[in-house]
Design a protein around this motif. Structure first.
Motif, mmCIF file in Angstrom:
data_model
loop_
_atom_site.group_PDB
_atom_site.id
_atom_site.type_symbol
_atom_site.label_atom_id
_atom_site.label_comp_id
_atom_site.label_asym_id
_atom_site.label_seq_id
_atom_site.Cartn_x
_atom_site.Cartn_y
_atom_site.Cartn_z
ATOM 1 N N HIS A 29 1.166 5.786 -0.426
ATOM 2 C CA HIS A 29 0.547 7.104 -0.413
ATOM 3 C C HIS A 29 1.644 8.126 -0.666
ATOM 4 C CE1 HIS A 29 -2.022 10.411 0.879
ATOM 5 N NE2 HIS A 29 -1.031 10.810 1.649
ATOM 6 N N SER B 243 2.758 12.164 -0.722
ATOM 7 C CA SER B 243 2.361 13.450 -0.160
ATOM 8 C C SER B 243 3.403 14.508 -0.510
ATOM 9 C CB SER B 243 2.192 13.351 1.349
ATOM 10 O OG SER B 243 3.423 13.112 1.964
ATOM 11 N N ARG C 79 -2.855 10.465 8.322
ATOM 12 C CA ARG C 79 -3.798 10.217 7.224
ATOM 13 C C ARG C 79 -3.543 8.842 6.602
ATOM 14 N NH1 ARG C 79 -2.499 14.534 4.093
ATOM 15 N NH2 ARG C 79 -3.044 15.864 5.826
ATOM 16 N N PHE C 80 -2.276 8.514 6.397
ATOM 17 C CA PHE C 80 -1.924 7.223 5.822
ATOM 18 C C PHE C 80 -2.276 6.081 6.773
ATOM 19 C CE2 PHE C 80 1.495 3.997 4.944
ATOM 20 C CZ PHE C 80 0.925 3.516 3.788
ATOM 21 N N TYR D 274 0.862 -1.176 0.000
ATOM 22 C CA TYR D 274 0.000 0.000 0.000
ATOM 23 C C TYR D 274 0.899 1.227 0.000
ATOM 24 C CZ TYR D 274 -3.432 -3.379 1.621
ATOM 25 O OH TYR D 274 -4.244 -4.475 1.733
ATOM 26 N N GLN E 168 -4.604 6.051 9.010
ATOM 27 C CA GLN E 168 -6.062 5.913 9.065
ATOM 28 C C GLN E 168 -6.572 5.106 7.873
ATOM 29 O OE1 GLN E 168 -7.076 10.025 9.388
ATOM 30 N NE2 GLN E 168 -6.747 10.075 11.597
ATOM 31 N N VAL E 169 -5.972 5.314 6.715
ATOM 32 C CA VAL E 169 -6.348 4.527 5.530
ATOM 33 C C VAL E 169 -6.000 3.060 5.767
ATOM 34 C CG1 VAL E 169 -5.806 4.125 3.092
ATOM 35 C CG2 VAL E 169 -6.186 6.448 3.921
ATOM 36 N N LEU E 170 -4.823 2.793 6.325
ATOM 37 C CA LEU E 170 -4.429 1.417 6.623
ATOM 38 C C LEU E 170 -5.379 0.775 7.632
ATOM 39 C CD1 LEU E 170 -0.549 1.618 6.935
ATOM 40 C CD2 LEU E 170 -1.872 0.585 5.101
ATOM 41 N N ARG E 171 -5.737 1.513 8.650
ATOM 42 C CA ARG E 171 -6.614 0.968 9.690
ATOM 43 C C ARG E 171 -7.973 0.560 9.110
ATOM 44 N NH1 ARG E 171 -6.196 -1.776 14.092
ATOM 45 N NH2 ARG E 171 -7.338 -3.024 12.652
ATOM 46 N N ARG E 172 -8.488 1.327 8.161
ATOM 47 C CA ARG E 172 -9.786 1.008 7.549
ATOM 48 C C ARG E 172 -9.734 -0.261 6.699
ATOM 49 N NH1 ARG E 172 -10.250 6.803 6.937
ATOM 50 N NH2 ARG E 172 -9.429 6.656 4.829
ATOM 51 N N ARG E 173 -8.561 -0.668 6.268
ATOM 52 C CA ARG E 173 -8.435 -1.865 5.431
ATOM 53 C C ARG E 173 -8.511 -3.166 6.223
ATOM 54 N NH1 ARG E 173 -7.207 -0.976 0.297
ATOM 55 N NH2 ARG E 173 -6.368 1.037 -0.299
#
Length: 109
Positions: A47, A49, A59-60, A45, A62-67
């Motif tokens: 990202h 910036s 931010r990154f 994964y 949080q995206v990982l946590r949602r996966r």
């Protein structure tokens, strides 16, 4: 990674080789890549910036946590870059079932 040339000595067959100058301009700026590898499914994964601040890292993360399911604990292996140690990053990790694992610092020697 920075692919800029550095001043220094080297072995050259010519007496006075042409050299690249040690600094140069980046007219379009730089991008910073944050990446995570899921060892379970061998998936990467990423990202990109424009900055390297703790907000970008959060931010990154949080995206990982949602996966992944909230009950699954995430272990994020990080270097000792100062935004990784920010109090907001550490607070978020403790609230979201994420463990931050830091690499050992380099010892002089």
């Amino acid at each position: 990674m920075s692919l800029q040339p550095y001043k220094g000595k080297g072995w050259f067959p010519k007496r006075r080789p042409t050299r690249l100058r040690a600094t140069y301009n980046r007219p379009h700026g730089v991008r910073h890549l944050l990446a995570a590898l899921d060892l379970k499914i061998d998936k990467l994964y990423g990202h990109a910036s424009k900055t390297k601040k703790h907000q970008d890292i959060l931010r990154f993360f949080q995206v990982l946590r949602r996966r992944f399911h909230r009950s699954e604990r995430l272990y994020l292996i990080l270097d000792n870059f100062s935004p990784h140690h920010h109090k907001k990053v550490k607070k978020w990790a403790s609230e979201n079932n994420v463990e931050l694992v830091f690499t050992p610092p380099m010892l002089p020697g």
